[in-house]
Design an enzyme around this catalytic site. Structure first.
Site, short mmCIF file in Angstrom:
data_model
loop_
_atom_site.label_atom_id
_atom_site.label_comp_id
_atom_site.label_asym_id
_atom_site.label_seq_id
_atom_site.Cartn_x
_atom_site.Cartn_y
_atom_site.Cartn_z
N ALA A 142 49.77 90.62 69.81
CA ALA A 142 49.46 89.63 68.76
C ALA A 142 50.18 89.91 67.46
O ALA A 142 49.86 89.30 66.43
CB ALA A 142 47.94 89.60 68.52
N ALA A 143 51.18 90.77 67.49
CA ALA A 143 51.85 91.15 66.24
C ALA A 143 52.47 89.95 65.54
O ALA A 143 52.34 89.78 64.32
CB ALA A 143 52.91 92.21 66.52
N GLY A 144 53.17 89.11 66.30
CA GLY A 144 53.79 87.94 65.70
C GLY A 144 52.78 86.96 65.14
O GLY A 144 52.98 86.38 64.06
N ASP A 145 51.67 86.79 65.84
CA ASP A 145 50.61 85.89 65.36
C ASP A 145 49.98 86.43 64.09
O ASP A 145 49.70 85.68 63.14
CB ASP A 145 49.55 85.71 66.44
CG ASP A 145 50.11 85.10 67.71
OD1 ASP A 145 51.07 84.32 67.61
OD2 ASP A 145 49.59 85.42 68.80
#
Length: 300
Positions: A249-252
């Protein structure tokens, strides 16, 4: 009150930790299993809520246990869910995720109810949109819905932020009405056809997007930070150095945090620094929404 309106997907993630990502036809025996609420839209909405920003989520879930679990969690997070619609014809979205020992992942998604979030649903929520709001979207819902939102609300003065993930081609008429776009390296290559393995490539790809009419381009690069091109700043904003456990979920998290910082009227460079810090905290934990930090963690 200014707010962030997130329009996008809600999934249940089923995650298996594996020593390495499997090749085609290969079975890899894994270790820990984790079931976690996810979906790019939901992850971004949870991020903005945990970072103390008023958040409205527009999405669609199935009439099933996964949909009920998601709604209960959104309520706990303080997200306004008046426009998280229930679809009796399709199940809730599901994602199957493998995460290797370096924290890299591969993901397969069954969209389910996400694929039936249509322009008519946006019309049902039209009264919630304000000219001072930030509208944050991704591409796990139908492209026609994305295009409808952009064309309908860019005239109001609202900030329209698109995270073009997963990668796909986007109509140039839609692109020119977007305020800020945040592709990763793979996505920007798909959209522009430009290789971004060098800083010259990054500049060319970002310039290609900016020439369509987009005011601000942020190319996310994981551990290498982000490349920014706007009228106020151009260059690489480095990421914090941490040991990644799970990058799911890093990009989110980055996108949600970026939207919050922009709503708080930080400069784009400062907003990217804030988003990098949030993403660095997220990759140090397993799971999607379970890894997203709270505002108190960023204010330390």
């Amino acid at each position: 009150m200014r707010k962030i309106i997130v329009i996008g997907s809600s999934n249940t993630d089923m995650v298996v930790r594996v020593p390495k990502l499997p090749l085609p036809g290969e079975t890899v025996l894994g270790g820990d299993f984790l079931m976690n609420l996810g979906g790019k839209g939901a992850n971004q909405a949870v991020t903005t809520a945990r970072l103390a920003c008023p958040t409205v989520f527009i999405s669609k879930v199935g009439e099933d246990v996964f949909g009920r679990m998601a709604l209960e969690q959104f309520d706990k997070e303080g997200i306004q869910t008046d426009f998280v619609f229930t679809d009796s014809q399709h199940p809730s979205g599901v994602a199957l995720i493998n995460v290797d020992r370096r924290g890299e992942n591969c993901i397969s998604v069954a969209s389910g109810a996400n694929a039936s979030l249509l322009p008519a649903d946006i019309d049902k929520a039209a009264a919630v949109f304000g000219s001072d709001d930030i509208i944050l979207m991704q591409l796990e819902i139908p492209l026609q819905t994305i295009e409808y939102v952009v064309n309908k609300f860019h005239k109001t003065g609202a900030t329209i932020m698109l995270n073009p993930a997963p990668a796909t081609q986007i109509n140039i008429e839609t692109l020119r009405n977007i305020t800020i776009i945040t592709p990763n390296e793979t996505e920007v290559e798909t959209i522009t056809g430009v290789c971004v393995q060098t800083e010259e490539g990054l500049r060319e790809a970002a310039s290609t997007l900016k020439e369509t009419g987009i005011k601000n381009v942020v190319i996310t690069r994981g551990a290498k930070g982000a490349y920014v091109l706007s009228d106020e700043f151009e260059g690489i904003v480095p990421a914090q150095k941490v040991k990644a456990v799970d990058t799911t979920a890093a990009g989110d998290c980055f996108n949600g945090a970026l939207a919050v910082a922009l709503l708080e009227q930080k400069t784009l460079k400062s907003a990217v620094e804030f988003a990098n810090k949030a993403a660095a905290l997220a990759v140090q934990k397993m799971g999607a929404q379970s890894s997203i930090p709270y505002r108190r963690e960023l204010d330390i």
